[in-house]
Structure formats: C-alpha cells, structure tokens
Design an enzyme around this catalytic site. Structure first.
Site, PDB file in Angstrom:
ATOM      1  N   ARG A 122       0.886  -1.242  -0.008  1.00  0.00           N
ATOM      2  CA  ARG A 122       0.003  -0.107   0.045  1.00  0.00           C
ATOM      3  C   ARG A 122       0.962   1.232   0.035  1.00  0.00           C
ATOM      4  O   ARG A 122       2.246   1.220   0.349  1.00  0.00           O
ATOM      5  CB  ARG A 122      -0.895   0.076   1.256  1.00  0.00           C
ATOM      6  CG  ARG A 122       0.018   0.198   2.709  1.00  0.00           C
ATOM      7  CD  ARG A 122      -1.250   0.177   3.751  1.00  0.00           C
ATOM      8  NE  ARG A 122      -0.459   0.071   4.975  1.00  0.00           N
ATOM      9  CZ  ARG A 122      -0.378   1.231   5.735  1.00  0.00           C
ATOM     10  NH1 ARG A 122      -0.713   2.311   5.211  1.00  0.00           N
ATOM     11  NH2 ARG A 122       0.137   1.013   6.940  1.00  0.00           N
ATOM     12  N   ASN A 150       4.992   6.678  -2.443  1.00  0.00           N
ATOM     13  CA  ASN A 150       5.997   6.118  -3.589  1.00  0.00           C
ATOM     14  C   ASN A 150       7.333   5.327  -2.746  1.00  0.00           C
ATOM     15  O   ASN A 150       8.413   5.536  -3.430  1.00  0.00           O
ATOM     16  CB  ASN A 150       6.576   7.240  -4.690  1.00  0.00           C
ATOM     17  CG  ASN A 150       5.330   7.661  -5.307  1.00  0.00           C
ATOM     18  OD1 ASN A 150       4.410   7.064  -5.949  1.00  0.00           O
ATOM     19  ND2 ASN A 150       5.307   9.090  -5.426  1.00  0.00           N
ATOM     20  N   ARG A 151       7.169   5.100  -1.661  1.00  0.00           N
ATOM     21  CA  ARG A 151       8.120   4.638  -0.916  1.00  0.00           C
ATOM     22  C   ARG A 151       9.334   5.617  -0.412  1.00  0.00           C
ATOM     23  O   ARG A 151      10.379   5.135  -0.252  1.00  0.00           O
ATOM     24  CB  ARG A 151       8.738   3.232  -1.617  1.00  0.00           C
ATOM     25  CG  ARG A 151       7.914   2.047  -1.616  1.00  0.00           C
ATOM     26  CD  ARG A 151       7.457   1.848  -0.132  1.00  0.00           C
ATOM     27  NE  ARG A 151       6.762   0.567  -0.298  1.00  0.00           N
ATOM     28  CZ  ARG A 151       5.432   0.425  -0.234  1.00  0.00           C
ATOM     29  NH1 ARG A 151       4.836   1.625  -0.109  1.00  0.00           N
ATOM     30  NH2 ARG A 151       4.782  -0.811  -0.096  1.00  0.00           N
ATOM     31  N   LEU A 152       9.141   6.744  -0.712  1.00  0.00           N
ATOM     32  CA  LEU A 152      10.067   7.921  -0.412  1.00  0.00           C
ATOM     33  C   LEU A 152       9.947   8.287   1.123  1.00  0.00           C
ATOM     34  O   LEU A 152       9.481   9.158   1.536  1.00  0.00           O
ATOM     35  CB  LEU A 152       9.955   9.007  -1.092  1.00  0.00           C
ATOM     36  CG  LEU A 152      10.431   8.689  -2.660  1.00  0.00           C
ATOM     37  CD1 LEU A 152      10.209   9.732  -3.325  1.00  0.00           C
ATOM     38  CD2 LEU A 152      11.893   8.044  -2.722  1.00  0.00           C
TER      39      LEU A 152
END
Length: 212
Positions: A8, A189-191
C-alpha cells in the site's frame, strides 16, 4: 494473492527536520501521545530484541512502562530468556510499530537493571492478579501442560487471599539507556522520511536524515 502483490502507499504526510524536537524523548512522547489519541491497540507495545551467546537474535513483545531522559523502562522475570541474554550482552534494541499512523520508532541502547526500590514501587502498583502471575510463571521454562500454570496461580491466589503479596526476588525491571533513536514516517512512492538521533556522550543530540 501473491505476497509480492501485497503493498500500500503511505499518504498520511511526511516528516521534516523543522518539525522535530531537539530531544528525542520529547519527540517520542509526542508521537506516543498521538498514538494513544488515535486509539491504537497497545500503543506502548514494543518489540524487544536480544541475542544469545551464539549471536542468535530473539524478539518478543513487551510493554513500555515508563520513559524519561534516562531511558525506556520495562519489567520481566529475571530468569527469562531475555534476562539471561542481557546478563551476557546488555546491548538491546526496541521497536515500536504504529502501523495506522504509518510510523515506526527504533531504539538502540544498553539495558541496565533497576534498583530494588524501583522494582518494588512498580510491583506494588500492579493489579493483584498480575502480581500473582509474576510469581506463578517461571518465564521461558518448559511446562508439560497449561493446567500446571493455572493450578499454581490458583494456589497462590488462595494463599494470598488476604494481605500483601511479596515481590519475588526473580522479578524486576530494566532501563534502556538510549544510544540512538530513529523516527520513521511513511511517504508516498516509498520515499519514506527517516531521522536518527545520536548523542555519543555529548550534551546535545545530533539529528541526521537517513535514506529510505
């Protein structure tokens, strides 16, 4: 569904250096208050990691019982697996997973035994059933059936039906002297945003951003 398909995005917002408090204990207390206000299940639950004499890591869930500038405090049976590990190697790691807030906190430090006075003060504040359970359970030892544990508990409950329950000598607490604390906030965005506090015996805490 494949495990590789389970993911997610994190959308609750980021974490910026300007938003951090200069003292990590103050920052942790802020996040803990927010976790409690958000009605998270067991907001004080933390994973406690130790290693045995072979270097094999072990983890378990323990409840945080107090915190100040001296460190994080938890209690346990002093004959338990974690306590035996800490006798040989008192380096320890704590982890708080606050999933619904898309946050994590990771602590590294040194575990130090509490004083008898500190142990007694907390033990006598516990519910009577919790006091009895601390005596009844020889934590981490092997038992053949649950009935043995329940029988011991009922025996103690009858024995101490009146009067105070003595604190067992094999029960006590540890204070984790902080060496580092990392605060993790999920990002799109996994940042993700990650900041780590370290002191290394200096009066002020250093704060650095880590790559996600």
């Amino acid at each position: 569904m494949k495990l590789t398909d389970i993911r997610r995005d994190y959308t609750l917002g980021g974490l910026r250096r300007k938003d951090l408090k200069s003292n990590p204990v103050d920052q942790f207390n802020l996040w803990l208050e927010q976790a409690i206000e958000a009605q998270l299940t067991d907001p004080t639950a933390m994973t406690v990691a130790t290693v045995d004499e072979r270097g094999q890591p072990y983890q378990r869930i323990v409840l945080l019982k107090s915190l100040d500038d001296r460190g994080f405090v938890f209690y346990t049976n002093l004959g338990s697996r974690k306590a035996i590990h800490l006798q040989e190697n008192n380096r320890i790691s704590l982890h708080f997973p606050w999933h619904l807030l898309e946050r994590q906190v990771h602590v590294t430090g040194i575990a130090q035994k509490l004083t008898a006075a500190e142990n007694f003060k907390y033990f006598t504040s516990r519910p009577k059933e919790s006091q009895l359970a601390a005596i009844a359970s020889k934590q981490s030892s092997r038992i053949s059936a649950r009935g043995i544990l329940e029988g011991k508990f009922l025996e103690l409950k009858k024995k101490f039906s009146e009067g105070e329950i003595p604190m067992p000598s094999f029960w006590g607490g540890y204070r984790v002297k902080i060496e580092s604390i990392e605060f993790w906030q999920g990002g799109a965005n996994r940042l993700h945003d990650r900041f780590i506090y370290t002191a290394e015996d200096k009066p002020e805490w250093d704060i650095e951003r880590l790559a996600p």
